[in-house]
Design an enzyme around this catalytic site. Structure first.
Site, PDB file in Angstrom:
ATOM      1  N   GLY A 141      29.770  40.688  28.099  1.00 21.03           N
ATOM      2  CA  GLY A 141      30.461  41.263  29.262  1.00 21.03           C
ATOM      3  C   GLY A 141      31.474  42.321  28.838  1.00 21.03           C
ATOM      4  O   GLY A 141      31.713  42.546  27.642  1.00 21.03           O
TER       5      GLY A 141
ATOM      6  N   THR B 164      38.879  33.811  33.200  1.00 22.94           N
ATOM      7  CA  THR B 164      38.052  34.054  34.390  1.00 22.94           C
ATOM      8  C   THR B 164      38.886  33.884  35.652  1.00 22.94           C
ATOM      9  O   THR B 164      39.665  32.935  35.758  1.00 22.94           O
ATOM     10  CB  THR B 164      36.864  33.069  34.409  1.00 22.94           C
ATOM     11  N   THR B 165      38.710  34.799  36.600  1.00 22.51           N
ATOM     12  CA  THR B 165      39.465  34.719  37.856  1.00 22.51           C
ATOM     13  C   THR B 165      38.518  34.356  39.005  1.00 22.51           C
ATOM     14  O   THR B 165      37.306  34.263  38.811  1.00 22.51           O
ATOM     15  CB  THR B 165      40.190  36.045  38.168  1.00 22.51           C
TER      16      THR B 165
ATOM     17  N   GLY C  48      30.649  34.550  27.169  1.00 22.63           N
ATOM     18  CA  GLY C  48      30.449  35.797  27.911  1.00 22.63           C
ATOM     19  C   GLY C  48      30.585  36.996  26.999  1.00 22.63           C
ATOM     20  O   GLY C  48      31.175  38.014  27.370  1.00 22.63           O
TER      21      GLY C  48
ATOM     22  N   GLY D 224      42.905  37.976  40.756  1.00 17.27           N
ATOM     23  CA  GLY D 224      43.645  36.793  40.300  1.00 17.27           C
ATOM     24  C   GLY D 224      45.096  37.133  40.007  1.00 17.27           C
ATOM     25  O   GLY D 224      46.004  36.331  40.285  1.00 17.27           O
TER      26      GLY D 224
ATOM     27  N   LYS E 115      34.190  44.778  40.177  1.00 24.61           N
ATOM     28  CA  LYS E 115      34.931  43.514  40.349  1.00 24.61           C
ATOM     29  C   LYS E 115      34.429  42.752  41.578  1.00 24.61           C
ATOM     30  O   LYS E 115      34.237  43.336  42.638  1.00 24.61           O
ATOM     31  CB  LYS E 115      36.439  43.792  40.458  1.00 24.61           C
TER      32      LYS E 115
ATOM     33  N   HIS F  94      41.131  47.825  41.367  1.00 22.96           N
ATOM     34  CA  HIS F  94      40.279  47.550  40.202  1.00 22.96           C
ATOM     35  C   HIS F  94      38.991  48.351  40.298  1.00 22.96           C
ATOM     36  O   HIS F  94      38.637  48.854  41.367  1.00 22.96           O
ATOM     37  CB  HIS F  94      39.935  46.055  40.119  1.00 22.96           C
ATOM     38  N   HIS F  95      38.256  48.369  39.188  1.00 23.58           N
ATOM     39  CA  HIS F  95      36.953  49.037  39.081  1.00 23.58           C
ATOM     40  C   HIS F  95      35.947  48.509  40.115  1.00 23.58           C
ATOM     41  O   HIS F  95      36.106  47.394  40.631  1.00 23.58           O
ATOM     42  CB  HIS F  95      36.395  48.842  37.669  1.00 23.58           C
TER      43      HIS F  95
ATOM     44  N   MET G  36      34.763  42.254  29.156  1.00 23.59           N
ATOM     45  CA  MET G  36      35.848  41.629  28.397  1.00 23.59           C
ATOM     46  C   MET G  36      35.327  41.035  27.096  1.00 23.59           C
ATOM     47  O   MET G  36      36.024  41.041  26.074  1.00 23.59           O
ATOM     48  CB  MET G  36      36.532  40.553  29.245  1.00 23.59           C
TER      49      MET G  36
END
Ligand code: NAD
Length: 267
Positions: free
Chosen positions: A11, A98-99, A8, A164, A158, A154-155, A13
């Site tokens: 992305g 990853t959540t 990823g 998570g 999400k 969160h942003h 992250m």
């Protein structure tokens, strides 16, 4: 030199992870992957300041695992499932960030942990790892007369809720009370809900802007309230934590580890 692969890589992250790997002298960026068929496959993986890393994004996860000592995964539940199988086949250490994976992935995680070192964390920040330990102590010390509510923001990109991290905080609180979170979780309140269930662990989710991640665990008693909060202002903290975990995981035997294991904290 430890070779780190980033699943990823394009992305939010993924980009922060490239920067976190490149700032460590004892690490080498082995490569980065994108979804199969992604238009970004074959494009250059940029460094943090826009310079080229000399590497190109792969849409072949097999090649990423073959090139890496440790793979760091911050992708999507479907991708993570495939990465677990590859880690199991190759014995490559895997850091899982990853959540929203869902309970059905737990069996895959357990199976893979018999074949390779795995570290899974809902949140790689030092602050949240310590928060987990504080929540455990507070839940034990305050007892069931205090209502537990978990608030997170969160942003607006999400996709999973509650986060998570919020769920992991709920798990810690439930375990400290000797109950299962699935039996006491109250994650959606809307309309005429009736009074609060006495043993509930409640969740509230906020979404907006570019918030990297904020969590509060509220212990509400009669006449007093304890609030434990963590605010992340930069996702670089998650990336640096995941890289710390990757370095540590390379030297571990097969098994399933947490961030507390990596940091030597007693949670
Ligand atoms: P994002 O949407 O910006 O990035 C995810 C990337 O994964 C995308 O570029 C997507 O194209 C890529 N991807 C999807 N399937 C893939 C595949 N099969 N192979 C390779 N790449 C694939 O999301 P993000 O904000 O970077 O978050 C990613 C995940 O990490 C989310 O589940 C998020 O909740 C989680 N997260 C965890 C922590 C933590 O500390 N554990 C911190 C932040 C985010």
């Amino acid at each position: 030199m430890t070779a780190i692969g980033i699943a990823g890589v394009t992305g939010r992250m993924g980009k922060a992870l490239v920067a976190a790997v490149l700032e460590q002298d004892d690490l080498r960026l082995a490569g980065g992957s994108v979804r199969e068929g992604s238009p970004l496959a074959g494009t250059s993986i940029p460094g943090p300041d826009g310079t080229s890393t000399g590497l190109y994004a792969l849409d072949d996860a097999n090649a990423l695992f073959a090139a890496s000592d440790v793979v760091i995964d911050f992708t999507s539940p479907e991708a993570t499932r495939n990465h677990l199988h590859l880690a199991m086949e190759t014995g490559t250490a895997l850091v899982l960030g990853t959540t929203g994976l869902g309970d059905d992935v737990d069996a895959d995680i357990l199976a893979a942990s018999h074949k390779c070192p795995l570290l899974r964390a809902a949140n790689f920040s030092l602050g949240v790892t310590v928060l987990m330990a504080l929540v455990k102590r507070a839940a034990q010390a305050l007892g069931p007369s205090f209502d537990i509510e978990i608030l997170e923001m969160h942003h607006h990109h999400k996709v999973d809720a509650p986060s998570g991290t919020a769920l992991a905080l709920g798990e810690v609180a439930a375990k400290a009370r000797g109950v299962r979170l699935s039996d006491v979780s109250d994650a959606v309140r809307d309309g005429h809900t009736g009074p609060r269930r006495a043993d509930a662990i409640g969740f509230a989710t906020l979404r907006g802007g570019d918030v990297a991640g904020e969590h509060s665990v509220i212990f509400a008693g009669m006449g007093e309230r304890l609030e434990l909060s963590h605010r992340a202002s930069d996702r670089a903290i998650f990336a640096r934590g995941a890289v710390t975990a990757a370095k540590w995981l390379k030297n571990q035997t097969a098994g399933l580890y947490t961030m507390s294991d990596c940091l030597g904290l007693d949670t």
